[in-house]
Design a protein around this motif. Structure first.
Motif, PDB file in Angstrom:
ATOM      1  N   GLU A   1     -10.336   1.842   2.877  1.00 21.99           N
ATOM      2  CA  GLU A   1     -10.017   0.197   3.307  1.00 21.99           C
ATOM      3  C   GLU A   1      -8.923   0.028   3.994  1.00 21.99           C
ATOM      4  OE1 GLU A   1     -12.161  -1.942  -0.643  1.00 21.99           O
ATOM      5  OE2 GLU A   1      -9.958  -2.448  -0.141  1.00 21.99           O
TER       6      GLU A   1
ATOM      7  N   ARG B   1      -6.402  -3.025   4.965  1.00 23.11           N
ATOM      8  CA  ARG B   1      -6.390  -4.580   4.491  1.00 23.11           C
ATOM      9  C   ARG B   1      -5.095  -5.000   5.137  1.00 23.11           C
ATOM     10  NH1 ARG B   1      -9.423  -7.049   0.539  1.00 23.11           N
ATOM     11  NH2 ARG B   1     -10.940  -5.462  -0.528  1.00 23.11           N
TER      12      ARG B   1
ATOM     13  N   GLN C   1      -6.655  -9.294   3.544  1.00 24.85           N
ATOM     14  CA  GLN C   1      -7.904  -9.564   4.327  1.00 24.85           C
ATOM     15  C   GLN C   1      -8.284  -8.219   4.728  1.00 24.85           C
ATOM     16  OE1 GLN C   1      -7.510 -11.930   8.162  1.00 24.85           O
ATOM     17  NE2 GLN C   1      -9.750 -11.452   8.716  1.00 24.85           N
ATOM     18  N   LYS C   2      -9.666  -7.807   4.444  1.00 24.62           N
ATOM     19  CA  LYS C   2     -10.247  -6.753   4.703  1.00 24.62           C
ATOM     20  C   LYS C   2     -10.669  -6.506   6.391  1.00 24.62           C
ATOM     21  CE  LYS C   2     -13.031  -4.903   1.603  1.00 24.62           C
ATOM     22  NZ  LYS C   2     -14.243  -4.824   0.964  1.00 24.62           N
TER      23      LYS C   2
ATOM     24  N   GLU D   1     -13.662  -0.932   6.227  1.00 24.07           N
ATOM     25  CA  GLU D   1     -14.261  -0.231   4.982  1.00 24.07           C
ATOM     26  C   GLU D   1     -15.328   0.666   5.565  1.00 24.07           C
ATOM     27  OE1 GLU D   1     -15.591  -1.134   0.730  1.00 24.07           O
ATOM     28  OE2 GLU D   1     -16.170  -2.421   2.071  1.00 24.07           O
TER      29      GLU D   1
ATOM     30  N   TYR E   1      -0.342  -2.851   7.732  1.00 23.95           N
ATOM     31  CA  TYR E   1      -1.587  -3.022   7.139  1.00 23.95           C
ATOM     32  C   TYR E   1      -1.326  -2.090   6.093  1.00 23.95           C
ATOM     33  CZ  TYR E   1      -3.362  -5.772  11.033  1.00 23.95           C
ATOM     34  OH  TYR E   1      -3.477  -6.967  11.879  1.00 23.95           O
TER      35      TYR E   1
END
Length: 73
Positions: free
Chosen positions: A17, A19, A24-25, A28, A53
């Motif tokens: 992932e 984020r 906030q993703k 993925e 990030y």
């Protein structure tokens, strides 16, 4: 493009992932590591502004393997 080099993995399926610092993703995906070293390439989305990030790798049963900061310019 974001290039990720992973080492120390056993042959298995993993999930990653990416984020933002606010949680906030953005990305993925799952991948299968086939050896000690593994490379992944992630396409930067248009909504990803420059900044920091967090890249997190999960193993079996969503067990967190590692988390690292990624700086996007």
């Amino acid at each position: 493009m974001i290039n990720i080099q992973l080492t120390g993995l056993t042959e298995a399926s993993y999930r990653l992932e990416l984020r933002s610092v606010t949680g906030q993703k953005f990305i993925e995906r799952t991948f299968n590591a086939t050896g000690y070293r593994h490379n992944e390439k992630l396409m930067r989305t248009a909504s990803m502004t420059p900044g920091i990030y967090f890249l997190t790798i999960f193993g079996k049963n969503n067990h967190k393997i590692t988390s690292n900061r990624v700086i996007v310019l």
